[in-house]
Design an enzyme around this catalytic site. Sequence first.
Site, PDB file in Angstrom:
ATOM      1  N   LYS A  40       0.802  -1.217   0.000  1.00 20.37           N
ATOM      2  CA  LYS A  40       0.000   0.000   0.000  1.00 20.37           C
ATOM      3  C   LYS A  40       0.841   1.277   0.000  1.00 20.37           C
ATOM      4  O   LYS A  40       0.445   2.298   0.531  1.00 20.37           O
ATOM      5  CB  LYS A  40      -0.915   0.006   1.228  1.00 20.37           C
ATOM      6  CG  LYS A  40      -1.918  -1.139   1.256  1.00 20.37           C
ATOM      7  CD  LYS A  40      -2.735  -1.070   2.531  1.00 20.37           C
ATOM      8  CE  LYS A  40      -3.835  -2.067   2.707  1.00 20.37           C
ATOM      9  NZ  LYS A  40      -4.201  -2.959   1.667  1.00 20.37           N
ATOM     10  N   CYS A  41       2.000   1.221  -0.585  1.00 16.27           N
ATOM     11  CA  CYS A  41       2.912   2.370  -0.609  1.00 16.27           C
ATOM     12  C   CYS A  41       2.738   3.128  -1.916  1.00 16.27           C
ATOM     13  O   CYS A  41       2.377   2.543  -2.937  1.00 16.27           O
ATOM     14  CB  CYS A  41       4.345   1.849  -0.477  1.00 16.27           C
ATOM     15  SG  CYS A  41       5.627   3.106  -0.545  1.00 16.27           S
ATOM     16  N   GLY A  42       3.024   4.400  -1.904  1.00 21.25           N
ATOM     17  CA  GLY A  42       2.969   5.193  -3.135  1.00 21.25           C
ATOM     18  C   GLY A  42       3.963   4.701  -4.182  1.00 21.25           C
ATOM     19  O   GLY A  42       3.794   4.945  -5.371  1.00 21.25           O
ATOM     20  N   LEU A  43       4.993   3.990  -3.729  1.00 20.00           N
ATOM     21  CA  LEU A  43       6.026   3.490  -4.651  1.00 20.00           C
ATOM     22  C   LEU A  43       5.720   2.084  -5.160  1.00 20.00           C
ATOM     23  O   LEU A  43       6.448   1.556  -5.993  1.00 20.00           O
ATOM     24  CB  LEU A  43       7.384   3.463  -3.927  1.00 20.00           C
ATOM     25  CG  LEU A  43       7.887   4.781  -3.347  1.00 20.00           C
ATOM     26  CD1 LEU A  43       9.090   4.542  -2.444  1.00 20.00           C
ATOM     27  CD2 LEU A  43       8.247   5.744  -4.463  1.00 20.00           C
ATOM     28  N   THR A  44       4.658   1.479  -4.647  1.00 21.41           N
ATOM     29  CA  THR A  44       4.402   0.060  -4.925  1.00 21.41           C
ATOM     30  C   THR A  44       4.237  -0.220  -6.414  1.00 21.41           C
ATOM     31  O   THR A  44       4.915  -1.085  -6.975  1.00 21.41           O
ATOM     32  CB  THR A  44       3.133  -0.421  -4.172  1.00 21.41           C
ATOM     33  OG1 THR A  44       3.325  -0.187  -2.772  1.00 21.41           O
ATOM     34  CG2 THR A  44       2.882  -1.892  -4.413  1.00 21.41           C
TER      35      THR A  44
END
Length: 166
Positions: A40-44
Amino acid sequence: MAEEVTKSIYDITVKDMNGNDVNLSTYSGKVLLIVNVASKCGLTHSNYKEMNVLYEKYKDKGFEILAFPCNQFAGQEPGSNEEIKEVACTMFKAEFPIFDKIEVNGKNAAPLYKFLKTQKGGIFGDGIKWNFTKFLVAKDGKVVERYAPTTSPLKIEKDIQKQLEA
């Protein structure tokens, strides 16, 4: 009792998603990209997409990506191993191995991450700062480079090629 000194990444055993032991010596002779991942990360999205590109391109040439889910950064990997597998393998089509969820910092940090951090400290000390910190490991098990979470996997491609040719 003194902590045993880990000389190589190949001295370390980790757990796979099903809780089975995997000795990293299994990957001896391969170039490894070790990454702490989160669903659930912006970088995922960009990281999984680009890691898939690299994996597809180099997996038959001696390259392996080892992904270690971690929930230590803003609770961005809260799910069970099953849920993590669902996101990584179904949504993001990851074919590379995804291991048991671990901690990368603090007193419960996994031995693998303790070792990686002693080999290549970060700019702001040894702690892992965020999801998708990447470590490039040479065929001999030595850590050759550490990349920031914001470093796009495709920017590492030349370094991977160099290690594969070494």
